[in-house]
Motif scaffolding. Structure first.
Motif, PDB file in Angstrom:
ATOM      1  N   ALA A  50       0.811  -1.218   0.000  1.00 34.72           N
ATOM      2  CA  ALA A  50       0.000   0.000   0.000  1.00 34.72           C
ATOM      3  C   ALA A  50       0.845   1.269   0.000  1.00 34.72           C
ATOM      4  O   ALA A  50       0.296   2.367   0.119  1.00 34.72           O
ATOM      5  CB  ALA A  50      -0.941  -0.006   1.211  1.00 34.72           C
ATOM      6  N   ALA A  51       2.160   1.113  -0.139  1.00 36.54           N
ATOM      7  CA  ALA A  51       3.025   2.294  -0.126  1.00 36.54           C
ATOM      8  C   ALA A  51       2.683   3.238  -1.266  1.00 36.54           C
ATOM      9  O   ALA A  51       2.802   4.459  -1.144  1.00 36.54           O
ATOM     10  CB  ALA A  51       4.493   1.878  -0.193  1.00 36.54           C
ATOM     11  N   ILE A  52       2.273   2.672  -2.422  1.00 36.44           N
ATOM     12  CA  ILE A  52       1.774   3.476  -3.525  1.00 36.44           C
ATOM     13  C   ILE A  52       0.500   2.823  -4.036  1.00 36.44           C
ATOM     14  O   ILE A  52       0.302   1.620  -3.889  1.00 36.44           O
ATOM     15  CB  ILE A  52       2.803   3.609  -4.670  1.00 36.44           C
ATOM     16  CG1 ILE A  52       3.158   2.235  -5.248  1.00 36.44           C
ATOM     17  CG2 ILE A  52       4.045   4.338  -4.204  1.00 36.44           C
ATOM     18  CD1 ILE A  52       4.072   2.315  -6.459  1.00 36.44           C
ATOM     19  N   ASP A 170      14.416  -3.368 -15.165  1.00 38.06           N
ATOM     20  CA  ASP A 170      13.687  -2.120 -15.397  1.00 38.06           C
ATOM     21  C   ASP A 170      14.049  -1.006 -14.438  1.00 38.06           C
ATOM     22  O   ASP A 170      13.599   0.128 -14.611  1.00 38.06           O
ATOM     23  CB  ASP A 170      12.174  -2.384 -15.304  1.00 38.06           C
ATOM     24  CG  ASP A 170      11.718  -3.454 -16.277  1.00 38.06           C
ATOM     25  OD1 ASP A 170      12.307  -3.543 -17.370  1.00 38.06           O
ATOM     26  OD2 ASP A 170      10.778  -4.194 -15.948  1.00 38.06           O
ATOM     27  N   GLY A 171      14.835  -1.318 -13.404  1.00 30.14           N
ATOM     28  CA  GLY A 171      15.155  -0.294 -12.418  1.00 30.14           C
ATOM     29  C   GLY A 171      13.940   0.183 -11.647  1.00 30.14           C
ATOM     30  O   GLY A 171      13.918   1.314 -11.141  1.00 30.14           O
ATOM     31  N   ALA A 172      12.913  -0.674 -11.546  1.00 30.56           N
ATOM     32  CA  ALA A 172      11.693  -0.314 -10.827  1.00 30.56           C
ATOM     33  C   ALA A 172      11.977  -0.185  -9.338  1.00 30.56           C
ATOM     34  O   ALA A 172      12.888  -0.832  -8.808  1.00 30.56           O
ATOM     35  CB  ALA A 172      10.609  -1.367 -11.062  1.00 30.56           C
ATOM     36  N   SER A 173      11.201   0.630  -8.666  1.00 29.24           N
ATOM     37  CA  SER A 173      11.348   0.758  -7.219  1.00 29.24           C
ATOM     38  C   SER A 173      10.753  -0.465  -6.533  1.00 29.24           C
ATOM     39  O   SER A 173       9.872  -1.147  -7.074  1.00 29.24           O
ATOM     40  CB  SER A 173      10.635   2.018  -6.712  1.00 29.24           C
ATOM     41  OG  SER A 173       9.221   1.859  -6.788  1.00 29.24           O
ATOM     42  N   ARG A 174      11.225  -0.737  -5.339  1.00 31.94           N
ATOM     43  CA  ARG A 174      10.676  -1.864  -4.589  1.00 31.94           C
ATOM     44  C   ARG A 174       9.207  -1.615  -4.251  1.00 31.94           C
ATOM     45  O   ARG A 174       8.400  -2.556  -4.259  1.00 31.94           O
ATOM     46  CB  ARG A 174      11.511  -2.110  -3.339  1.00 31.94           C
ATOM     47  CG  ARG A 174      12.908  -2.666  -3.645  1.00 31.94           C
ATOM     48  CD  ARG A 174      13.674  -2.927  -2.360  1.00 31.94           C
ATOM     49  NE  ARG A 174      15.037  -3.372  -2.614  1.00 31.94           N
ATOM     50  CZ  ARG A 174      15.441  -4.647  -2.578  1.00 31.94           C
ATOM     51  NH1 ARG A 174      14.563  -5.597  -2.357  1.00 31.94           N
ATOM     52  NH2 ARG A 174      16.701  -4.954  -2.786  1.00 31.94           N
ATOM     53  N   GLU A 175       8.862  -0.370  -3.958  1.00 32.39           N
ATOM     54  CA  GLU A 175       7.456  -0.053  -3.682  1.00 32.39           C
ATOM     55  C   GLU A 175       6.582  -0.396  -4.885  1.00 32.39           C
ATOM     56  O   GLU A 175       5.485  -0.925  -4.726  1.00 32.39           O
ATOM     57  CB  GLU A 175       7.303   1.433  -3.327  1.00 32.39           C
ATOM     58  CG  GLU A 175       7.909   1.843  -1.995  1.00 32.39           C
ATOM     59  CD  GLU A 175       9.386   2.203  -2.103  1.00 32.39           C
ATOM     60  OE1 GLU A 175       9.932   2.724  -1.114  1.00 32.39           O
ATOM     61  OE2 GLU A 175       9.989   1.963  -3.181  1.00 32.39           O
ATOM     62  N   GLN A 176       7.079  -0.112  -6.078  1.00 35.85           N
ATOM     63  CA  GLN A 176       6.319  -0.379  -7.296  1.00 35.85           C
ATOM     64  C   GLN A 176       6.104  -1.873  -7.501  1.00 35.85           C
ATOM     65  O   GLN A 176       4.992  -2.330  -7.753  1.00 35.85           O
ATOM     66  CB  GLN A 176       7.055   0.208  -8.506  1.00 35.85           C
ATOM     67  CG  GLN A 176       6.422  -0.109  -9.849  1.00 35.85           C
ATOM     68  CD  GLN A 176       5.136   0.650 -10.120  1.00 35.85           C
ATOM     69  OE1 GLN A 176       4.920   1.724  -9.566  1.00 35.85           O
ATOM     70  NE2 GLN A 176       4.267   0.113 -10.970  1.00 35.85           N
ATOM     71  N   VAL A 177       7.172  -2.676  -7.383  1.00 41.45           N
ATOM     72  CA  VAL A 177       7.040  -4.103  -7.684  1.00 41.45           C
ATOM     73  C   VAL A 177       6.216  -4.817  -6.623  1.00 41.45           C
ATOM     74  O   VAL A 177       5.462  -5.752  -6.935  1.00 41.45           O
ATOM     75  CB  VAL A 177       8.411  -4.771  -7.875  1.00 41.45           C
ATOM     76  CG1 VAL A 177       9.141  -4.169  -9.051  1.00 41.45           C
ATOM     77  CG2 VAL A 177       9.277  -4.693  -6.623  1.00 41.45           C
ATOM     78  N   VAL A 178       6.319  -4.395  -5.381  1.00 38.80           N
ATOM     79  CA  VAL A 178       5.494  -5.013  -4.335  1.00 38.80           C
ATOM     80  C   VAL A 178       4.029  -4.647  -4.533  1.00 38.80           C
ATOM     81  O   VAL A 178       3.136  -5.482  -4.349  1.00 38.80           O
ATOM     82  CB  VAL A 178       5.992  -4.599  -2.935  1.00 38.80           C
ATOM     83  CG1 VAL A 178       5.022  -5.065  -1.859  1.00 38.80           C
ATOM     84  CG2 VAL A 178       7.369  -5.184  -2.665  1.00 38.80           C
ATOM     85  N   ALA A 179       3.770  -3.406  -4.941  1.00 42.58           N
ATOM     86  CA  ALA A 179       2.387  -2.999  -5.225  1.00 42.58           C
ATOM     87  C   ALA A 179       1.819  -3.789  -6.405  1.00 42.58           C
ATOM     88  O   ALA A 179       0.663  -4.221  -6.375  1.00 42.58           O
ATOM     89  CB  ALA A 179       2.335  -1.498  -5.509  1.00 42.58           C
ATOM     90  N   GLU A 180       2.613  -4.006  -7.446  1.00 46.51           N
ATOM     91  CA  GLU A 180       2.155  -4.806  -8.587  1.00 46.51           C
ATOM     92  C   GLU A 180       1.785  -6.217  -8.157  1.00 46.51           C
ATOM     93  O   GLU A 180       0.782  -6.789  -8.594  1.00 46.51           O
ATOM     94  CB  GLU A 180       3.245  -4.845  -9.656  1.00 46.51           C
ATOM     95  CG  GLU A 180       3.484  -3.511 -10.347  1.00 46.51           C
ATOM     96  CD  GLU A 180       4.715  -3.492 -11.228  1.00 46.51           C
ATOM     97  OE1 GLU A 180       4.958  -2.474 -11.907  1.00 46.51           O
ATOM     98  OE2 GLU A 180       5.470  -4.500 -11.239  1.00 46.51           O
ATOM     99  N   MET A 181       2.607  -6.765  -7.297  1.00 46.34           N
ATOM    100  CA  MET A 181       2.396  -8.127  -6.812  1.00 46.34           C
ATOM    101  C   MET A 181       1.082  -8.243  -6.025  1.00 46.34           C
ATOM    102  O   MET A 181       0.294  -9.169  -6.231  1.00 46.34           O
ATOM    103  CB  MET A 181       3.589  -8.484  -5.925  1.00 46.34           C
ATOM    104  CG  MET A 181       3.699  -9.917  -5.493  1.00 46.34           C
ATOM    105  SD  MET A 181       5.297 -10.074  -4.627  1.00 46.34           S
ATOM    106  CE  MET A 181       5.006 -11.584  -3.726  1.00 46.34           C
TER     107      MET A 181
END
Length: 337
Positions: A50-52, A170-181
């Motif tokens: 839920a960070a983003i 992709d250099g994605a942020s950890r917040e982004q990949v966890v949110a996608e998951m």
């Protein structure tokens, strides 16, 4: 030496062979990124989803594929491909490498027919060992993109492994990949180890994975009779749990699918049957009995899945037969050693 888990502690890993397959071709686009820093200020790994807030996105629809998301031009996440049309679709999307993190051996031959390589790297729901993470990172850095990463359902282990690719490629942020998951792929909060992997586990540097000897196997099986037997115990426990519910899915264990577990059980007993040829003759007979019972279980569960309710009794009896055959074999051989 026991493998160190990143991030789940207290669970035992099954070591799989890095079995033989040709080295994968390197990607035409060799640019990779340094993984983002761990997420901070979050009380739980799942809480970082839920960070983003991501915009709503529906999975892609295709025959033989479910819960498919194109997370980036480099990385797809989804279910196990089922049938010829599924592989045709993956090729149409431009996928060059299929990465299976499910325990069942993938259909590498079908993938190759459509010009795609297959890498088999089974992982657990509790997370990845440090060695598994090094191997996965090497695959993303050195095999050909785009990647299609899958487990069985495409909801838990597959999205976690795909997230590693997002961090590296992709250099994605950890917040982004966890949110996608969590928000798109639907990974259950029960698998905290998978979320902890993406939110905080150190990603091996390129120098470390470049030096790693790993041949990108298209099929990995447990090592010998002992390894297969250990994994059989885990698979049987899951089937026994589902058997109490008439082999229906269990909300407390969303990872378990009775038919898939039965197919995995057959594969494992086949490994045992091959290995038992060098063992005492009586052991071989016991393994063959268990193999027949596991094939009966797979057949009855397939019929049950197809709507034949009468197959439930056959499935229950087949599971009981597997248990009885294993117990008899243990009394005659293992328990005397």
């Amino acid at each position: 030496m026991t493998a160190r888990f990143l991030p789940a502690a207290g669970l035992t890993a099954i070591a799989f062979l890095a079995c033989g397959a040709p080295d994968g071709e390197r990607r035409a686009d060799s640019a990779v990124f340094t993984a983002a820093q761990p997420v901070s200020g979050i009380h739980s790994a799942y809480g970082s989803t839920a960070a983003i807030r991501l915009p709503a996105r529906a999975p892609l629809e295709a025959p033989g594929l479910v819960n498919v998301f194109r997370l980036s031009p480099n990385v797809f996440s989804g279910s196990e491909p089922a049938g010829e049309r599924a592989f045709e679709q993956l090729a149409h999307w431009g996928v060059r490498t299929i990465v299976s993190v499910d325990g069942k051996v993938p259909d590498a031959a079908a993938a190759a027919t459509h010009g795609m390589a297959t890498v088999h790297l089974p992982i657990r729901y509790s997370g990845l060992t440090s060695e598994q993470l090094r191997r996965l990172a090497k695959v993303f850095r050195e095999a050909r993109a785009p990647f299609y990463v899958h487990c069985f359902h495409g909801r838990h282990r597959g999205p976690a492994a795909a997230g590693v690719g997002r961090l590296i490629l992709d250099g994605a942020s950890r917040e982004q990949v966890v949110a996608e998951m969590g928000q798109w792929c639907g990974t259950s909060p029960k698998y905290a180890g998978l979320f902890a992997l993406l939110s905080s586990a150190p990603i091996p540097p390129a120098s470390e994975t470049e030096a790693l000897a790993f041949a990108f196997p298209s099929a990995c099986r447990p090592e010998g009779l002992r390894g297969a037997m250990t994994e059989i115990a885990r698979v049987f426990d899951g089937l026994e749990l589902l058997g109490l519910r008439g082999f229906e899915s269990d909300p407390e264990h969303p990872d378990l699918d009775a038919l898939n577990e039965a197919r995995r059980l057959v594969e494992l007993f086949e490994v045992c049957a091959e290995s038992a040829q060098a063992e005492p003759r009586g052991l071989g007979r016991g393994v063959e009995d268990s193999l027949r019972a596991s094939r009966d279980l797979e057949r009855f569960l397939s019929e049950l899945r197809g709507g034949r309710e009468e197959a439930l009794r056959g499935a229950e009896e087949a599971l009981d037969s597997v248990a009885d055959d294993c117990a008899s074999c243990h009394r005659a051989h293992r328990n005397r050693r």
